[in-house]
Scaffold this active site. Structure first.
Site, PDB file in Angstrom:
ATOM      1  N   GLU A 109      -1.053  -1.169  -4.958  1.00 61.49           N
ATOM      2  CA  GLU A 109      -2.298  -0.432  -5.194  1.00 61.49           C
ATOM      3  C   GLU A 109      -2.120   0.497  -6.388  1.00 61.49           C
ATOM      4  O   GLU A 109      -1.138   1.222  -6.492  1.00 61.49           O
ATOM      5  CB  GLU A 109      -2.689   0.377  -3.958  1.00 61.49           C
ATOM      6  CG  GLU A 109      -4.078   0.979  -4.103  1.00 61.49           C
ATOM      7  CD  GLU A 109      -4.508   1.762  -2.886  1.00 61.49           C
ATOM      8  OE1 GLU A 109      -4.718   1.141  -1.833  1.00 61.49           O
ATOM      9  OE2 GLU A 109      -4.619   2.989  -2.979  1.00 61.49           O
ATOM     10  N   ASP A 159       0.889  -1.163   0.000  1.00 61.59           N
ATOM     11  CA  ASP A 159       0.000   0.000   0.000  1.00 61.59           C
ATOM     12  C   ASP A 159       0.926   1.211   0.000  1.00 61.59           C
ATOM     13  O   ASP A 159       1.438   1.601   1.050  1.00 61.59           O
ATOM     14  CB  ASP A 159      -0.890  -0.019   1.246  1.00 61.59           C
ATOM     15  CG  ASP A 159      -1.875   1.139   1.253  1.00 61.59           C
ATOM     16  OD1 ASP A 159      -2.307   1.554   0.166  1.00 61.59           O
ATOM     17  OD2 ASP A 159      -2.208   1.625   2.349  1.00 61.59           O
ATOM     18  N   ASP A 215      -2.711   1.071   6.917  1.00 62.47           N
ATOM     19  CA  ASP A 215      -1.875   0.813   5.729  1.00 62.47           C
ATOM     20  C   ASP A 215      -1.371  -0.629   5.720  1.00 62.47           C
ATOM     21  O   ASP A 215      -1.212  -1.238   4.659  1.00 62.47           O
ATOM     22  CB  ASP A 215      -0.671   1.763   5.705  1.00 62.47           C
ATOM     23  CG  ASP A 215      -1.085   3.183   6.030  1.00 62.47           C
ATOM     24  OD1 ASP A 215      -1.195   3.990   5.111  1.00 62.47           O
ATOM     25  OD2 ASP A 215      -1.328   3.478   7.222  1.00 62.47           O
TER      26      ASP A 215
END
Lengths: 176, 176
Positions: free
Chosen positions: B68, B7, B141
């Site tokens: 991501e 992330d 996260d």
């Protein structure tokens, strides 16, 4: 002072090396473009940019790397790739302990043409004149990379003085 | 199949390693956050992200890296750093020849919660359940990185079939 200017991009990443000091004639050491195929996977394109930048660092051993500061107000799709290519250039420099400076497009234009709103042709013409070249470097990304390096050489003394002043102020504040 | 989910972020870059195959219980191999100081120079922050990701790749030897996919419609200032941190993660994987997959936030949410508009708490709760953890990984996260890895394990078979079909179609078109 030898500076590698990088005009970041995934499709075309402009690179240009300029040597000189403020107030004296400048010399172009090298100029080129690192290209990556638009149909390749993003991770492979980033790897190709890294290999290209590494090659330029190996070849020309700059003392500074000047990268265009990326803003996101423009074309949203392009800007992500530009930000990612600039990250690769900054990373390559940082890994070698080479200081990285970021300059905005208008700072670069103002430095070489006197106007922050100069167009590509004007920047190309001034780069050609300042480096005493026979013709403007092509493509525009290559000329922009040289303009970034010139901008850094000319702005660096002022920036260094500013950083020194800030550091002095901070240390005075701490001992007061 | 062992996947490192990333992330991306400059201040906090979530990392999580999950092992398993679609249709069987999954296992968490590791989870954490790579942090860089907000007051450090951008090039040094990118270098710290690289060192962190390299450490996770060395330690856990994933076969895939799932990152991501960054969009720019959100907060314009944050998104540039996110794009740059994601570039570093992709670059680290590509350098080792590890395939990189990008998944959008809504793909990840839909994969683990059934809804592309699930909130952070819901994602955290499902990650906790799916990996049979005692509590949701903190910060968010870290949980998001695990969710990315889970999403990749579950989506991969379909993606691979799609890629095979596209490749087959392309090769048939060429020989037709």
């Amino acid at each position: 002072m030898r500076v590698l200017g990088v005009d970041p991009g995934l499709t075309r990443c402009g690179v240009g090396v300029v040597e000189g000091v403020a107030g004296r004639p400048l010399a172009m050491v090298g100029v080129g473009v690192v290209r990556t195929p638009a149909d390749a996977e993003l991770s492979h394109r980033l790897l190709a940019v890294e290999q290209g930048i590494e090659h330029w660092l190996d070849e020309h051993r700059p003392e500074f790397v000047a990268v265009e500061r990326v803003f996101s107000q423009h074309n949203v799709r392009t800007v992500m790739g530009t930000a990612q290519a600039s990250a690769v250039a900054m990373l390559c420099a940082a890994r070698r302990g080479i200081p990285v400076a970021l300059h905005t497009p208008s700072e670069v234009k103002a430095a070489v043409t006197g106007s922050g709103r100069a167009d590509k042709a004007q920047v190309g013409a001034m780069v050609t004149r300042l480096l005493r070249l026979d013709a403007p470097p092509k493509p525009a990304d290559a000329a922009d990379a040289l303009a970034l390096a010139i901008c850094h050489i000319w702005r660096a003394p002022a920036q260094n003085r500013l950083q020194q002043a800030v550091a002095l102020h901070a240390s005075k504040g701490r001992t007061a």
